[in-house]
Enzyme design. Structure first.
Site, PDB file in Angstrom:
ATOM      1  N   ASP A   2       0.809  -1.222   0.000  1.00  7.28           N
ATOM      2  CA  ASP A   2       0.000   0.000   0.000  1.00  7.28           C
ATOM      3  C   ASP A   2       0.844   1.275   0.000  1.00  7.28           C
ATOM      4  OD1 ASP A   2      -2.458  -1.346   0.024  1.00  7.28           O
ATOM      5  OD2 ASP A   2      -2.358  -1.606   2.192  1.00  7.28           O
TER       6      ASP A   2
ATOM      7  N   ARG B 203      -6.809   0.894   0.386  1.00  7.49           N
ATOM      8  CA  ARG B 203      -7.942   1.164   1.276  1.00  7.49           C
ATOM      9  C   ARG B 203      -8.212   2.662   1.375  1.00  7.49           C
ATOM     10  NH1 ARG B 203     -10.326  -1.789   5.336  1.00  7.49           N
ATOM     11  NH2 ARG B 203      -9.011  -3.489   4.618  1.00  7.49           N
TER      12      ARG B 203
END
Length: 421
Positions: free
Chosen positions: A148, A196
């Site tokens: 991420d 996310r």
């Protein structure tokens, strides 16, 4: 913070979602630790992260030969097993810390290296704080990893470069496929990637485009609220111009109300498992514009694709592992990171940040990396990202497939009664 140098055993563990190069960090830790036999006794590893420490399920990495250490460096996944488990606050569960330090003491652990994301760096802080309060001689060092790329205090996160390389490659290849199948009816392709709250992976797909008409044509980022009308207008314009439209969607995109577009599951501890945003976007394209649409979910593929790892990423993953050992031996607590020295030619070095400056914090795409229209990235992002996917670091192949290592190390005999966290 610097403490007095310690003498004893080193314990390493892996945490959170794994990457294509997390085992390169493990190999870096083990290799560096072996070069200091006067300071480090055994190099232990916990099975399944901090859960393995609490359960006292430990292995001795002395059983890994030098040849297998090289194979470990080129193997994806978490060779020692990972977990998603957070320690409770000390005041709420002191018994948990009693157990943790009983295990560390039983195995004479004086150095603890935790290889994970921003939540894991908070775990490092908790353990170091508790050790200091107890007067237990321990140095804790955080080893960063996450596809991420959202850890604070580092220019990039080991694991991101390889995932970015895989995704950008996939988008370039599917763009050629899409162009070959284009007809007058128009069509679209949607790829959902991880991300996310931070759109680093989705943004990295922009590296696939060789010109303005190449895939990906549109990128939907969590940092930009999804405006369906504006998006569909852009899809229509792209299809009218080039015949097809390739869209990359970060799993965490939100509507104007701030709610995620799609959510699959929530476990008992409140961890939201995102997924389905790509399908929602694909359905809206088909329903509103009538185009034939295919969509795909990169999911685990993007974080496990070691066959296409970035050489830069692998080198950085190994380097933060080695640096963590050296920092621990110097009694320096904190989180190892990557500091960029120059873009071209690309130069970098490792650094160290305090736990408090990293743990549970999240780095999102800055405004200067996001295109003015919100549907792509800037040249500044491309300059920042491109060095991270440079170079190939092929694993060994056998029988036409990668020859990855599967560790089978016996558990170190337990010293304490069984424990269920």
């Amino acid at each position: 913070m610097t403490a007095n140098p310690l003498h004893g055993n080193l314990l390493y563990a892996q945490s959170g979602g794994v990457t294509a190069v997390i085992n390169a960090s493990a190999a870096g830790v083990i290799d560096e630790a072996r070069s200091h036999p006067d300071r480090i006794g055994r190099v232990l590893a916990a099975r399944n992260g901090i859960l393995g420490v609490l359960r006292e399920t430990l292995v001795d990495t002395a059983g890994i030969s030098d040849a297998d250490l090289g194979r470990l460096r080129a193997t994806p996944g978490g060779a020692f097993g990972s977990c998603r488990f957070d320690l409770d606050p000390l005041e709420r569960n002191p018994a948990q810390y009693d157990r943790l330090f009983a295990v560390l003491a039983a195995h004479d652990v004086r150095y603890f290296l935790y290889n994970g994301g921003n939540g894991s760096m908070e775990t490092c802080r908790q353990i170091q704080t508790a050790a200091d309060a107890r007067g237990y001689p321990l140095t804790v060092v955080g080893v960063p990893k996450t596809v991420d790329n959202d850890i604070v205090g580092t220019d990039c996160c080991p694991g991101f470069g390889s995932a970015a390389k895989y995704l950008a490659t996939s988008v370039r290849e599917v763009g050629l496929d899409l162009a070959a199948m284009t007809t007058n009816d128009g069509r679209a392709f949607v790829l959902e990637v991880m991300g996310r709250n931070a759109g680093w992976l989705a943004a990295a797909c922009a590296l696939a485009a060789e010109d303005a008409d190449a895939a990906p044509h549109l990128i939907l980022l969590p940092e930009v609220a999804f405006n369906e009308a504006a998006f569909l207008a852009r899809v229509k314009a792209v299809v009218e111009r080039v015949g097809a439209c390739a869209v990359v969607v970060a799993e965490g995109i939100c509507g104007p109300d701030g709610k995620v577009l799609a959510m699959q599951d929530r476990n008992q501890k409140g961890y939201i498992q995102l997924g389905g945003a790509g399908e929602v976007v694909a359905e809206r394209i088909h329903a509103c514009l009538g185009y034939k649409v295919h969509y795909a979910l990169a999911d685990y593929l993007q974080r496990s694709a070691r066959h296409l790892a970035s050489k830069t990423d692998t080198a950085q993953a190994a380097a933060v592992g080695k640096a963590a050992v050296r920092r621990a031996l110097a009694g320096q607590q904190g989180v190892v990171g990557i500091e960029r020295l120059a873009d071209s030619p690309y130069r970098w070095r490792t650094n160290l940040s305090p736990f408090e400056a990293v743990g549970n914090l999240e780095r999102r795409l800055p405004a200067e990396f996001i295109a003015a229209d919100g549907f792509g990235v800037t040249d500044a992002f491309r300059r920042w990202c491109r060095p991270l996917i440079e170079g190939e670091d092929w694993p060994r192949f056998a029988g036409g497939l990668p020859d990855y290592l599967r560790l089978q190390l016996p558990l170190v005999p337990a010293c304490l009664p069984a424990y269920a966290p």
